[in-house]
Scaffold this motif. Structure first.
Motif, mmCIF file in Angstrom:
data_model
loop_
_atom_site.group_PDB
_atom_site.id
_atom_site.type_symbol
_atom_site.label_atom_id
_atom_site.label_comp_id
_atom_site.label_asym_id
_atom_site.label_seq_id
_atom_site.Cartn_x
_atom_site.Cartn_y
_atom_site.Cartn_z
ATOM 1 N N GLY A 63 0.821 -1.199 0.000
ATOM 2 C CA GLY A 63 0.000 0.000 0.000
ATOM 3 C C GLY A 63 0.856 1.249 0.000
ATOM 4 O O GLY A 63 2.072 1.187 -0.220
ATOM 5 N N ASN A 68 -6.256 -1.520 -7.339
ATOM 6 C CA ASN A 68 -6.989 -2.738 -6.966
ATOM 7 C C ASN A 68 -7.756 -3.301 -8.163
ATOM 8 O O ASN A 68 -7.900 -4.514 -8.296
ATOM 9 C CB ASN A 68 -7.934 -2.468 -5.793
ATOM 10 C CG ASN A 68 -7.213 -2.492 -4.457
ATOM 11 O OD1 ASN A 68 -6.894 -3.554 -3.936
ATOM 12 N ND2 ASN A 68 -6.907 -1.324 -3.914
ATOM 13 N N LEU A 70 5.618 -0.734 -8.539
ATOM 14 C CA LEU A 70 4.755 -1.907 -8.339
ATOM 15 C C LEU A 70 4.894 -2.900 -9.493
ATOM 16 O O LEU A 70 4.977 -4.107 -9.281
ATOM 17 C CB LEU A 70 3.288 -1.474 -8.222
ATOM 18 C CG LEU A 70 2.840 -0.867 -6.905
ATOM 19 C CD1 LEU A 70 1.412 -0.341 -7.021
ATOM 20 C CD2 LEU A 70 2.925 -1.890 -5.778
ATOM 21 N N PHE A 86 -4.073 -3.583 -2.680
ATOM 22 C CA PHE A 86 -3.375 -2.337 -2.369
ATOM 23 C C PHE A 86 -4.194 -1.475 -1.414
ATOM 24 O O PHE A 86 -5.347 -1.148 -1.677
ATOM 25 C CB PHE A 86 -3.122 -1.573 -3.681
ATOM 26 C CG PHE A 86 -2.137 -0.462 -3.566
ATOM 27 C CD1 PHE A 86 -0.780 -0.720 -3.578
ATOM 28 C CD2 PHE A 86 -2.578 0.856 -3.455
ATOM 29 C CE1 PHE A 86 0.138 0.314 -3.482
ATOM 30 C CE2 PHE A 86 -1.663 1.897 -3.356
ATOM 31 C CZ PHE A 86 -0.305 1.626 -3.377
#
Ligand code: C2E
Ligand code: MG
Ligand code: MG
Ligand code: MG
Length: 282
Positions: A57, A106, A273, A112
């Motif tokens: 996150g 998401n 990510l 996340f």
């Protein structure tokens, strides 16, 4: 004696302070237009799960790129915005950006969480509860993907009203974190009562745990205490591998800090990510 008094008065008349006040005032007058023009934007700092070593996150941190003054720190304009009742619009802007970002990530099938800082002042009324509920619906983000970070403050400790609002937010399903834990006014009583799901240990304690035995003991016992109360623990300000490993060994859940990533543009975070997912897939 008179000279002394005179001196005191001169001390009170501090031109630097006046300049500072004028500067703050001029900033306040520009908050709304800064939001509308895009000078006010949201940076995202990644959060690492210490067990899996994956980014799970990010925290949304507001930034002001002032055309003349350059980057202005939120530490400078948030307190002023709070005092001048400019915090509602600013928070709505950050929340919208953050919830939209989390919903997009998401939506790609990546788990996340997003954390947003909330001024204790916003817990005075219940508007925030409807606002959060509407926002989650608007962007279709599950409530448990949002964490609201609240700093322990004198106002919070003494007010039942803010605890009630926090409870209503919990009922919506969002997570509540106590930010900068250890620097404020919290007592054991407060820690027991506040409807928080998470504790963020302040950087001031975290940064010394490899050198100061007492800081290490305090962080360790805070983690144990939080866990025994069923709360998650996040460490702020992790800047070295040594500290990261020490926290992992103590059973701390998540970590944030320059070692893992600085606050960055959303695009940069998404790049990080994607790289991480490629590594896992390979
Ligand atoms: P915070 O919520 O405790 O955020 C952590 C601060 O520590 C951030 O400063 C972050 O950039 C900084 N930080 C993170 N990792 C490290 C590290 O490893 N080393 C060091 N030295 N610093 C680190 P930032 O972005 O300047 O924000 C300052 C404070 O302003 C925040 O503290 C938060 O209380 C407030 N703030 C920021 N954005 C918002 C917002 O949208 N709303 C409200 N109400 N407050 C905000
Ligand atoms: Mg925070
Ligand atoms: Mg903090
Ligand atoms: Mg802090």
């Amino acid at each position: 004696d008179e000279a002394k008094e005179e001196g005191l008065r001169w001390k009170e008349f501090d031109p630097a302070k006046l300049k500072d006040a004028a500067w703050k005032l001029s900033l306040l007058g520009r908050i709304d237009s800064a939001i509308d023009s895009g000078e006010m934007w949201v940076a995202y700092q990644p959060k690492l799960d210490l067990a899996t070593r994956r980014i799970i996150g990010a925290e949304a941190l507001v930034r002001w790129s002032h055309p003349e003054k350059g980057e202005i720190s939120p530490a400078e304009f948030i307190p002023a915005a709070e005092q001048a009742n400019r915090i509602e619009k600013l928070t709505a802007h950050v929340l919208d950006d953050a919830v939209r970002a989390a919903a997009a990530i998401n939506g790609r099938g990546v788990d996340f969480d997003i954390a947003v800082n909330l001024s204790a002042r916003l817990l005075d009324g219940t508007d925030i509860v409807d606002q959060i509920r509407d926002l989650l619906a608007k962007h279709r983000l599950p409530a448990n993907k949002l964490t609201l970070e609240v700093t322990e403050s004198a106002a919070m400790v003494s007010s039942n009203q803010s605890f009630e609002v926090l409870e209503q937010l919990r009922a919506v399903g969002v997570n509540i974190a106590i930010d900068d834990y250890g620097t404020g006014f919290s007592t054991l009583e407060y820690l027991k009562k506040i409807p928080a799901t998470e504790i963020k240990i302040d950087r001031g304690f975290v940064r010394m745990i490899d050198r100061s035995h007492s800081d290490k003991l305090m962080v360790n016992s805070t983690i144990q205490l939080a866990h025994s109360l069923g709360r998650k623990v996040v460490a702020e300000g992790v800047e070295s591998e040594e500290i990261l490993e020490a926290l992992a060994a103590m059973g701390c859940d998540d970590a944030q800090g320059y070692l893992i990533g600085r606050p960055m543009k959303l695009r940069a975070l998404i790049k990080q990510l994607i790289l991480e997912y490629r590594k896992i897939a390979a």
